[in-house]
Motif scaffolding. Structure first.
Motif, mmCIF file in Angstrom:
data_model
loop_
_atom_site.group_PDB
_atom_site.id
_atom_site.type_symbol
_atom_site.label_atom_id
_atom_site.label_comp_id
_atom_site.label_asym_id
_atom_site.label_seq_id
_atom_site.Cartn_x
_atom_site.Cartn_y
_atom_site.Cartn_z
ATOM 1 N N GLU A 30 0.867 -1.157 0.032
ATOM 2 C CA GLU A 30 -0.172 0.152 -0.052
ATOM 3 C C GLU A 30 0.818 1.327 0.004
ATOM 4 O OE1 GLU A 30 -2.189 -0.790 3.658
ATOM 5 O OE2 GLU A 30 -0.747 0.569 4.928
ATOM 6 N N ALA A 33 2.709 6.949 4.060
ATOM 7 C CA ALA A 33 2.757 8.626 4.353
ATOM 8 C C ALA A 33 3.598 9.516 3.494
ATOM 9 C CB ALA A 33 2.555 8.920 5.859
ATOM 10 N N VAL A 34 4.778 8.685 3.216
ATOM 11 C CA VAL A 34 5.809 9.200 2.174
ATOM 12 C C VAL A 34 5.611 9.030 0.853
ATOM 13 C CG1 VAL A 34 8.212 9.599 2.290
ATOM 14 C CG2 VAL A 34 7.460 8.623 4.338
ATOM 15 N N VAL A 39 4.430 0.658 1.543
ATOM 16 C CA VAL A 39 4.754 -0.338 2.724
ATOM 17 C C VAL A 39 4.474 -1.834 1.930
ATOM 18 C CG1 VAL A 39 3.495 -1.206 4.674
ATOM 19 C CG2 VAL A 39 3.876 1.246 4.444
ATOM 20 N N ILE B 130 6.567 5.655 11.772
ATOM 21 C CA ILE B 130 6.230 5.269 10.541
ATOM 22 C C ILE B 130 5.288 4.161 10.775
ATOM 23 C CG2 ILE B 130 8.173 4.160 9.556
ATOM 24 C CD1 ILE B 130 6.017 6.742 7.448
ATOM 25 N N SER B 133 2.031 4.755 12.184
ATOM 26 C CA SER B 133 1.204 5.640 11.362
ATOM 27 C C SER B 133 0.343 4.839 10.307
ATOM 28 C CB SER B 133 1.894 6.807 10.645
ATOM 29 O OG SER B 133 2.442 6.144 9.793
ATOM 30 N N THR B 134 1.014 3.544 10.056
ATOM 31 C CA THR B 134 0.515 2.684 9.207
ATOM 32 C C THR B 134 -0.392 1.778 9.706
ATOM 33 O OG1 THR B 134 2.810 2.778 8.061
ATOM 34 C CG2 THR B 134 1.414 0.620 7.528
ATOM 35 N N ASN B 137 -4.218 2.288 10.152
ATOM 36 C CA ASN B 137 -5.442 1.923 9.165
ATOM 37 C C ASN B 137 -5.448 0.232 8.874
ATOM 38 O OD1 ASN B 137 -5.267 4.628 7.974
ATOM 39 N ND2 ASN B 137 -3.116 4.134 7.141
#
Lengths: 493, 493
Positions: A30, A33-34, A39, B130, B133-134, B137
């Protein structure tokens, strides 16, 4: 049918959306955020790990060792080879500072202006420069050669338009970097590794590829020759799957890497580099999958068989589970990887869709009636066919079935490619046929000008000059000038 | 004796120089052109690969899957957890631009000021932010938990004083990141992974470790508890070898990660993270090696046996080689890795020194006389002893020998640690004994003030509160205040 399955866009409706849907819904990867960085989720990573393991074994069998070189490249190093920097400068992530500090004007942290690097560092887009600056210290005599190193690493190329696996700002790859005493040996190495890639693509990924050499325009920045394997996706677009470069003495000269040869003379070292990346995940998905989801070749499936139990009572559940454990043991004995999905919160129908979506090659369904009859239901993912058969000899049957599936997937992809590879002699026909997708073999006069004009007018590029096949000379379809042999054209990812 | 061997500084002369010499001369790693970043050479990387493979198997056996998360972390993410950013801000590599351009004022390339990022990106020093933050979801219900992920990756911490493997600006590691529905489950996971690390250290690296929990001062930035395994090096200094963190709900709160529990309530998720790095290479080297070079435990040696042929004629050479091939085949059958060094340009004596330096556990020398007598010479690296024995039953003999060596190396390191672990009750004695190196168990009142004063006055830190052993309360050696149990002190890397 499960919600997820229904939501998968069909290929004919919108191929690009189908791909995007599939990558997300099959839990492969997926967006993060960067910007442009993905990911890779556990199910997707498990496929990548299998690819890594097989490739790594092949590299070691051909005499290579793994090593690790720095993530950062001093800016001045990247500039040493003129074509190389030209090729990569426009998409570099640049580290300029080495410290943050508390924001004096508010919340959070800010870059500490006191902590500016004397020389900026580039996050490696590829490692030729840092590696050849290292090899300089490893090589003095012909006795130090060849050096046959590979590294598994992450690299960053600041692409503006990204797509999961196919083009991402950060991606994972392996890069081989070898050093040789002679031109012949380096050329042989570059070709040998192309063959390793082709072998992997065909025999593990079940994806037929065309082996060829790139035109000058499409060469790696800094190479004298770039060899490539090219796959054909189900939408008729080509995908470059792996490249192997003969670098000549370019990097040896840029970093002044010489050796004393047997004849006592100082000579520059010859080089190759070669790489495949997580882009192969995209190639794998687009080569075989269908509107129901992923289709995975058994050799690369995270698990090859899934057993779904069907029961209506606790008693049935216990009996079915006991039998399933027995089957699992017999499959594992043959080296077959198997998952027993005894999750109680999902219905069998949901599971069937889920494993279809995830491309598990063989699904076994086992219910109370099967126990009575001594039977089991076997579903093949590649053909979407089902059969009920006796329990006897099940493990051996599945072992053979998995080999059949591996072969069948390859044959299907090969047939597709053969049906979508045509030979064309006139530019008019070329322009018409290119709209239908597929590979087109056509004569080309060998000039960058003609290549550029064709690309501009048709969006088709020269994928390669195939190493094998018809080598009859002819005349360029556009200019009428002499052509040594046909080039392979396609629109490409 | 070979030149290389003579040049190795002895441990008693200068331990630090001995370490540096050994890492370089045994071809494990070297400094690169980039400040603080190392090149891991093929022989060193082969050891790291073995470590990776065993650890990865252990992670999978305990239910974890690998995944991959971005190299870059948006600056604002790092700031979300207050203690976390405080701990890492001072040593961050910061990406500020995404393009280079031709230098308008001269040679080479310069950063393109037009290509400045809106928000700076930090090269990950660790991935909690990071990843959480993943996870936001991925998690909505208790059914989505636990999440048990690991990643093998490179990380960057801009350390000012670096040493190969022990402290480098870039290093390789694995980081596990798990998400749980309950506090108990997360705490159990953190402890379980500590035990995996301890198991690996003791049974693969042959390095005894103390399992313990860190004082608040020494905790990971953002953790509620940090568990650690601590090794004792041959110079009497401690080395933190791996840590496992119970993160509580800190990162879930920072990234607002909640789930609907079975009772229908929204709750914050509980977290752990745990990691070991290429620092383990330093621990391995310093635990066992001697003034002649590396000593490797057989389980982690790139090859466990080397065969050196000795011959004076081409005829002898052929006969010895044939026998060597036979031995190799019989060793491989038992899963023993073996190298046959038939390089003609080096003398046997040079090879003996070379493999001693590189820590190959068993060396076989095979000459023409051995063929006549049906014998072979076997040298053990750990004890530096040699014996000549009959050829019969050689493979089985070596198989047992390798197990003996693995056990012996562990026992030797354990004895060293036992001889250098003392219990001390007065601060005077503490100050005296700390100069001799080793672990000291002493009472501590549990305050950061006392811990800081001891560190300032003696350079000793609290390595951990051991999980096992004497738990009798007492009084702090320095302040006389009550102490719950003894802490483990040492000077440390």
């Amino acid at each position: 049918m499960a919600k997820e399955l229904k939501e998968l866009t069909s290929r004919s409706e919108n191929y690009s959306q189908w791909y995007q849907d599939l990558v997300i819904k099959a839990d492969l990867a997926e967006n993060s955020a960067v910007r442009g960085c993905m990911v890779i989720k556990p199910y997707g990573y498990a496929i990548w790990e299998k690819m890594q393991r097989f490739l790594d074994d092949m590299f070691k069998e051909t005499g290579h060792s793994n090593a690790y070189f720095p993530l950062f490249i001093p800016k001045s190093y990247l500039s040493r080879e003129a074509e190389h920097v030209e090729g990569f400068a426009k998409e570099c992530a640049v580290v300029t500072h080495y410290r943050l500090k508390t924001n004096p004007d508010g919340d959070g942290v800010v870059v500490d202006p006191q902590a500016k690097l004397d020389e900026e560092l580039i996050v490696r887009p590829t490692s030729e420069t840092i590696i050849w600056s290292t090899y300089k210290n490893w090589i003095t005599s012909y006795r130090d050669l060849p050096i046959l190193c590979n590294q598994w690493a992450n690299v960053v190329r600041w692409e503006m338009r990204t797509r999961l696996f196919l083009r991402t700002a950060e991606f994972l790859w392996q890069e081989g970097h070898t050093a040789h005493a002679t031109k012949e040996e380096a050329e042989e190495e570059a070709k040998k590794m192309l063959e390793v890639y082709a072998d992997f693509a065909e025999n593990y990924m079940a994806m037929p590829v065309v082996r060829g050499v790139k035109s000058e325009t499409e060469r790696f920045a800094g190479a004298l020759d770039t060899y490539t394997i090219e796959g054909l996706m189900q939408d008729g677009k080509a995908l470059q799957c792996g490249t192997s470069h003969f670098l000549g003495q370019n990097f040896a000269k840029a970093f002044n890497v010489t050796f004393t040869d047997k004849d006592g003379e100082q000579k520059y070292v010859w080089a190759t580099s070669w790489g495949v990346s997580t882009r192969l995940m995209g190639a794998l998905i687009m080569s075989h999958s269908d509107d129901n989801g992923l289709v995975l070749p058994p050799k690369l499936a995270p698990f090859q068989v899934v057993i779904v139990p069907i029961y209506k009572s606790e008693e049935q559940r216990a009996a079915v589970s006991a039998k399933a454990e027995e089957i699992m043991a017999s499959l594992k004995k043959l080296g077959i990887t198997v998952k027993f999905d005894n999750n109680d919160t999902k219905k069998p129908g949901w599971k069937f869709s889920e494993y279809e979506l995830k491309g598990v090659p063989v699904r076994l369904a086992l219910g109370a009636r099967d126990l009575e009859n001594g039977t089991i239901e076997i579903a093949r993912r590649d053909t979407l066919t089902k059969e009920v058969r006796p329990m006897e000899g099940l493990a051996e049957y599945i072992d053979t079935l998995l080999k059949d599936i591996q072969a069948n997937i390859y044959q299907k992809a090969l047939k597709y490619r053969e049906a979508h590879t045509i030979t064309v002699d006139s530019y008019e026909e070329f322009k018409e046929k290119i709209e239908e997708g597929g590979f087109i073999l056509a004569h080309w006069d060998g000039t960058a000008e003609t290549e550029a004009r064709i690309k501009e007018e048709t969006k088709a590029t020269i994928r390669c000059i195939p190493l094998e096949g018809d080598k009859t000379p002819g005349v360029d379809m556009l200019t009428g000038k002499p052509s040594k042999c046909r080039a392979l054209f396609a629109r490409a990812y």
